[in-house]
Design a protein around this motif. Structure first.
Motif, PDB file in Angstrom:
ATOM      1  N   ILE A 146       0.685  -1.600   0.154  1.00 39.99           N
ATOM      2  CA  ILE A 146      -0.496   0.204  -0.010  1.00 39.99           C
ATOM      3  C   ILE A 146       0.876   1.691   0.275  1.00 39.99           C
ATOM      4  N   ASP A 147       2.269   1.154   1.176  1.00 39.31           N
ATOM      5  CA  ASP A 147       3.078   2.228   0.626  1.00 39.31           C
ATOM      6  C   ASP A 147       3.200   2.596  -0.692  1.00 39.31           C
ATOM      7  N   ALA A 148       4.091   1.479  -1.418  1.00 37.05           N
ATOM      8  CA  ALA A 148       4.230   1.458  -2.675  1.00 37.05           C
ATOM      9  C   ALA A 148       3.459   1.883  -3.602  1.00 37.05           C
ATOM     10  N   ALA A 149       2.353   1.764  -3.283  1.00 39.34           N
ATOM     11  CA  ALA A 149       1.185   2.147  -4.971  1.00 39.34           C
ATOM     12  C   ALA A 149       1.407   3.710  -4.437  1.00 39.34           C
ATOM     13  N   GLN A 150       0.900   3.897  -2.945  1.00 38.91           N
ATOM     14  CA  GLN A 150       0.871   5.318  -2.662  1.00 38.91           C
ATOM     15  C   GLN A 150       2.430   6.041  -3.596  1.00 38.91           C
ATOM     16  N   LYS A 151       3.248   5.286  -3.194  1.00 40.91           N
ATOM     17  CA  LYS A 151       4.542   6.224  -3.694  1.00 40.91           C
ATOM     18  C   LYS A 151       4.947   6.357  -5.512  1.00 40.91           C
ATOM     19  N   LEU A 152       3.905   5.340  -5.750  1.00 37.15           N
ATOM     20  CA  LEU A 152       3.998   5.450  -7.074  1.00 37.15           C
ATOM     21  C   LEU A 152       3.142   6.299  -7.479  1.00 37.15           C
ATOM     22  N   GLY A 153       1.945   6.784  -6.679  1.00 45.37           N
ATOM     23  CA  GLY A 153       0.727   7.062  -7.838  1.00 45.37           C
ATOM     24  C   GLY A 153      -0.186   6.372  -8.434  1.00 45.37           C
ATOM     25  N   CYS A 154      -0.123   5.389  -7.717  1.00 42.14           N
ATOM     26  CA  CYS A 154      -1.500   4.484  -7.842  1.00 42.14           C
ATOM     27  C   CYS A 154      -2.327   4.686  -7.214  1.00 42.14           C
ATOM     28  N   HIS A 155      -4.039   3.560  -7.834  1.00 45.41           N
ATOM     29  CA  HIS A 155      -5.554   4.828  -6.595  1.00 45.41           C
ATOM     30  C   HIS A 155      -5.330   3.099  -6.379  1.00 45.41           C
ATOM     31  N   SER A 156      -4.875   2.252  -6.435  1.00 47.92           N
ATOM     32  CA  SER A 156      -5.415   0.319  -5.747  1.00 47.92           C
ATOM     33  C   SER A 156      -3.808  -0.253  -5.327  1.00 47.92           C
ATOM     34  N   ILE A 157      -4.527  -1.298  -4.624  1.00 46.63           N
ATOM     35  CA  ILE A 157      -4.028  -2.464  -5.295  1.00 46.63           C
ATOM     36  C   ILE A 157      -4.990  -3.762  -5.111  1.00 46.63           C
ATOM     37  N   ARG A 158      -4.310  -4.476  -6.261  1.00 46.60           N
ATOM     38  CA  ARG A 158      -5.820  -6.233  -5.743  1.00 46.60           C
ATOM     39  C   ARG A 158      -4.949  -7.154  -5.190  1.00 46.60           C
ATOM     40  N   VAL A 159      -6.372  -7.374  -4.072  1.00 39.02           N
ATOM     41  CA  VAL A 159      -5.659  -8.933  -3.141  1.00 39.02           C
ATOM     42  C   VAL A 159      -6.128  -9.941  -3.987  1.00 39.02           C
ATOM     43  N   ASN A 160      -5.868 -11.103  -2.837  1.00 37.57           N
ATOM     44  CA  ASN A 160      -6.682 -12.581  -3.434  1.00 37.57           C
ATOM     45  C   ASN A 160      -7.267 -12.985  -2.147  1.00 37.57           C
ATOM     46  N   THR A 161      -8.219 -13.315  -2.286  1.00 39.25           N
ATOM     47  CA  THR A 161      -9.503 -13.854  -0.863  1.00 39.25           C
ATOM     48  C   THR A 161      -9.744 -15.135  -1.425  1.00 39.25           C
ATOM     49  N   PHE A 162      -9.093 -15.918  -0.808  1.00 30.02           N
ATOM     50  CA  PHE A 162      -9.789 -17.440  -1.619  1.00 30.02           C
ATOM     51  C   PHE A 162      -9.464 -17.427   0.019  1.00 30.02           C
ATOM     52  N   GLY A 163      -9.032 -17.904   0.740  1.00 33.12           N
ATOM     53  CA  GLY A 163      -9.349 -18.550   2.070  1.00 33.12           C
ATOM     54  C   GLY A 163      -9.821 -20.297   2.083  1.00 33.12           C
ATOM     55  N   THR A 164     -11.409 -20.284   2.423  1.00 30.70           N
ATOM     56  CA  THR A 164     -12.118 -21.136   2.012  1.00 30.70           C
ATOM     57  C   THR A 164     -13.380 -21.007   1.051  1.00 30.70           C
ATOM     58  N   ASN A 165     -13.593 -22.649   0.767  1.00 31.16           N
ATOM     59  CA  ASN A 165     -14.946 -22.870  -0.483  1.00 31.16           C
ATOM     60  C   ASN A 165     -16.474 -22.989   0.851  1.00 31.16           C
ATOM     61  N   ASP A 166     -16.354 -22.687   1.906  1.00 35.35           N
ATOM     62  CA  ASP A 166     -17.131 -22.312   2.681  1.00 35.35           C
ATOM     63  C   ASP A 166     -17.759 -21.460   3.445  1.00 35.35           C
ATOM     64  N   PRO A 167     -18.751 -20.317   2.145  1.00 32.25           N
ATOM     65  CA  PRO A 167     -19.530 -19.013   2.968  1.00 32.25           C
ATOM     66  C   PRO A 167     -19.772 -18.602   3.748  1.00 32.25           C
ATOM     67  N   ALA A 168     -19.889 -19.671   5.229  1.00 31.01           N
ATOM     68  CA  ALA A 168     -20.038 -19.826   6.159  1.00 31.01           C
ATOM     69  C   ALA A 168     -18.718 -19.035   6.998  1.00 31.01           C
ATOM     70  N   LEU A 169     -17.590 -19.738   6.685  1.00 28.65           N
ATOM     71  CA  LEU A 169     -16.979 -20.080   7.342  1.00 28.65           C
ATOM     72  C   LEU A 169     -15.966 -18.174   6.176  1.00 28.65           C
ATOM     73  N   TRP A 170     -16.279 -17.556   5.381  1.00 25.88           N
ATOM     74  CA  TRP A 170     -15.663 -16.738   4.196  1.00 25.88           C
ATOM     75  C   TRP A 170     -15.568 -15.778   4.370  1.00 25.88           C
ATOM     76  N   VAL A 171     -16.906 -15.541   4.450  1.00 30.31           N
ATOM     77  CA  VAL A 171     -17.584 -13.819   4.677  1.00 30.31           C
ATOM     78  C   VAL A 171     -16.834 -13.328   6.381  1.00 30.31           C
ATOM     79  N   PRO A 172     -17.696 -13.767   7.483  1.00 30.06           N
ATOM     80  CA  PRO A 172     -17.056 -13.000   8.238  1.00 30.06           C
ATOM     81  C   PRO A 172     -15.436 -13.113   8.023  1.00 30.06           C
TER      82      PRO A 172
END
Length: 326
Positions: A146-172
């Motif tokens: 995030i610090d690097a994105a700010q220094k470069l002048g980017c507006h965003s970072i894209r993140v991964n959100t795999f976790g688990t395939n169980d929605p009841a666990l994944w959402v919280p």
């Protein structure tokens, strides 16, 4: 008429002729300007073009090309923006150090007049891991990017959100991870974007429910035209797909409601330059309808064409599709 009178009038006749000629030129220039402006308006798309560095991952990983050539490569192919992939700089970071790499990227983007748009983050931990300790570690690992994105002048970072395939666990779990990271990112004026990148992140209602629960302006989506596999063989993150999201077009339309970036992924093309599995004009119309006018990132994921050929094919298809929108 008396020759003396004609002689006296001659200078005035010359001035009148010159005035009429200038008026004619002026009118012609106005017509040309209007025509050019109209032509420009008709040919300029409603979005800007950026290049996703993943389109060149074979150049880096298999051909040992320098990822520092990214800005010059994108510029030569007619792009305005850059979308970095963090793990393509792993060796450079180990050799030169993190700050030196980021400083070099900033210098190169400025040299070639390119806009840094975002950084795609991989290998820094899973923000959706059910284990809070693992999740918190991932949050901390992402902060330097995030610090690097700010220094470069980017507006965003894209993140991964795999976790688990169980929605009841994944959402919280993912709500907790995203909220913690987005809270830090907000202090740097950076967005945290979730891409439909597989598993439950490609199950649009589940992902949108999580983003709604995060409820922060800087936590949004990066709709990808591809990436619709919600279940893979043996529960793997990548590999053979067993189940896809049932309606990718409806999915894209919903993701666009929270989009802060767009990824135009393509795999292959027919003899007319159209994508063989995706209706680009239909998708671009949806992008236009959503009100999105930012960068659309070109991401080539195919094997038949070379990376450069694939990139150019997507670029040209996007420009062609933009002419069909209403």
């Amino acid at each position: 008429m008396d020759s003396n009178i004609i002689s006296k009038l001659k200078p005035y006749l010359v001035l009148i002729t010159l005035f009429l000629a200038l008026q004619s030129c002026k009118n012609e220039v106005k017509k040309t300007d209007v025509s050019t402006a109209k032509e420009t308006q008709e040919t300029t798309p409603f979005f800007k073009l950026s290049l996703a560095q993943w389109s060149l991952h074979k150049y880096v990983n298999e051909e040992n090309g320098s990822p520092f050539n990214f800005a010059s490569q994108a510029k030569s192919m007619g792009f305005e923006g850059l979308e970095y992939v963090n793990h393509l700089y792993t060796k450079e970071i180990e050799t030169l150090g993190f700050d030196k790499v980021i400083d070099s990227l900033k210098t190169l983007s400025e040299k070639y007049g390119m806009q840094n748009v975002l950084i795609m983050i991989d290998g820094q931990g899973d923000l959706a891991d059910p284990d809070v300790a693992v999740r918190n570690k991932a949050v901390e690992n992402h902060k330097k990017w995030i610090d690097a994105a700010q220094k470069l002048g980017c507006h965003s970072i894209r993140v991964n959100t795999f976790g688990t395939n169980d929605p009841a666990l994944w959402v919280p779990s993912v709500v907790d991870g995203l909220k913690k990271l987005s809270t830090y990112a907000a202090t740097k004026n950076i967005n945290v974007l979730c891409e439909n990148h597989g598993w439950l992140s490609s199950d649009v209602p589940v992902l949108m429910d999580a983003i709604s629960k995060v409820n922060m302006d800087n936590c949004g989506t990066l709709p990808d035209f591809g990436n619709w596999c919600v279940k893979r063989k043996d529960g793997a993150m990548w590999g053979e797909c067993l189940e896809e999201y049932p309606d990718k077009y409806a999915g894209i339309e919903v993701l666009l409601t929270k989009a802060k970036a767009v990824s135009a992924k393509a795999y292959d093309f027919d003899e007319n330059g159209n994508e063989t599995t995706l209706d680009f004009p239909r998708i671009i119309q949806m992008v236009k309808n959503s009100g999105y006018t930012g960068y659309v990132g070109v991401e080539y994921e195919g094997d038949r064409l070379s990376e450069k050929e694939g990139i150019i094919a997507i670029r040209d298809l996007l420009l062609k599709s933009a002419k069909t929108v209403k």
